[in-house]
Design a protein around this motif. Structure first.
Motif: not given
Length: 386
Positions: A117-118, A142-143, A153-155, A194-195
């Motif tokens: 999971f990223a 910063f993924a 996942g995204v916030g 960490s794109h």
């Protein structure tokens, strides 16, 4: 009658089992840095090593590894390469996913417990709540490990409508619904990939979202361990591995060639011996603080005790301290190496840059000391600290 294996023998056997993986990391770390991500073929090897089932619920096949055991694993990997250690540290990310509905988790782990999971969780992007879920749109930074992830996942939003608190919501999507913007161009941790992540008007069902740091839907000991504190620890422990590698490098150099100026070998210089001894004491002290506090909180959880604010604060303090000390030790070893270390191919160049980038993470800034001091003195800490 079975005989219990000696703990030292067990540790040695586990170390031997990990040795081939660490050797390959060292052999390929330049490759990972050049392409700026850890490829899926090596992620598969990390899966085989148990990295990505460490935080999976045991009811779905997780290994039940303790926080201390996982931190030690990441520390060893990071001594071989900080970028791989950083990516591997997200094997702990299933502690976040434990806040998903149980039925959703069953779908996540349907193909097995080794899930990568990223997340690009910040900056939090506004999302539109619609019937049955959320419409998600935006770009996140910063993924780490995104190119090797099974899910992303995204916030979104600032809080759940009708619920107290301000913890952000995370939307979980399959990789095909997310664009990875290849823009990781930095001084250190080059191989973490960490794109940025970009999502364009994608519907995410309610059951595929969760509150980051929210209440888990599965009751296992690991999910009672403080989530945000653990997230900080698994990143910070990378610097313990880097600092250890830096000391080892000076040790290897100490009896090597005479300096170009004709000065004595490193081991023959009293100031080098003194600084190496100080670095060893400093690093071991920080390391002992980390594992002592982690073990103390973990044993309390296993005994059925609720986690206290003081324990959360202590764990966050361990993270910022080991990140700082690891960076300081690495800088000191770089200084001892002299002119030799200025060449871009020298290992201490890598260690210096990697350790500095770890220390720059938002979870590991100087403000954490303020939060920990506030808890110690009985005044309210900064929002989001606990």
């Amino acid at each position: 009658m079975s005989v219990m294996e000696n703990p030292a023998a067990l540790a040695a056997r586990e170390e031997d089992a990990l040795a081939p993986l660490l050797a390959e990391i060292r052999a390929r770390r330049d490759e990972f840095a050049a392409q700026r991500f850890v490829p899926k073929d090596f992620i598969a090897q990390l899966k085989k090593a148990g990295v990505y089932r460490a935080a999976t619920p045991q009811c779905f096949g997780g290994s039940g590894m303790s926080p201390m055991g996982f931190l030690q694993l990441i520390e060893r990997i990071s001594a071989a390469d900080a970028s791989v250690g950083w990516v591997a540290s997200f094997g702990s990310a299933s502690v976040y996913l434990a806040a998903l509905p149980r039925e959703t988790q069953a779908k996540l782990y349907a193909k097995g417990p080794d899930l990568t999971f990223a997340g690009g969780l910040f900056p939090i992007q506004p999302a539109t709540q619609v019937e049955g879920g959320w419409m998600v749109d935006g770009t996140w930074k910063f993924a780490s490990g995104s190119k090797g992830a099974d899910v992303l996942g995204v916030g979104i939003g600032a809080a759940v409508p009708g619920q107290a608190g301000s913890k952000p919501r995370t939307a979980v999507l399959p990789p095909e619904q997310v664009e990875i913007i290849d823009n990781w161009d930095v001084m250190g941790l080059l191989g973490t990939g960490s794109h940025d992540l970009k999502v364009s008007q994608q519907f995410v069902p309610e059951e595929w979202t969760f509150i980051r740091g929210g209440e888990p839907t599965i009751d296992e000991p690991l999910y009672r361990y403080p989530t945000i504190a653990y997230a900080a620890q698994v990143l910070a422990v990378v610097n313990l591995g880097v600092a250890r590698a830096a000391i080892d490098e000076i040790n290897q150099m100490s009896g090597g060639r005479v300096a170009i100026t004709g000065a004595p070998k490193l081991a023959d210089r009293s100031y080098v011996r003194i600084e190496v001894a100080k670095a060893e004491a400093k690093l071991r002290s920080a390391r002992a603080f980390l594992y002592d506090a982690t073990g103390e909180v973990w044993n309390s959880i296993l005994a059925g005790n609720p986690v206290t604010p003081e324990q959360v604060s202590l764990l966050r303090l361990t993270a910022v301290e080991i990140a700082k000390v690891g960076n300081e030790v690495t800088q000191a070893m770089f200084g001892l190496a002299g002119t030799t270390a200025i060449y871009s191919h020298h290992p201490l160049q890598r260690y210096l840059r990697d350790a500095a980038v770890v220390k720059q993470h938002a979870f590991l800034g100087e403000g954490i000391y303020d939060g920990a001091g506030a808890v110690t003195l009985g005044v309210p800490p900064m929002p989001g600290f606990l």
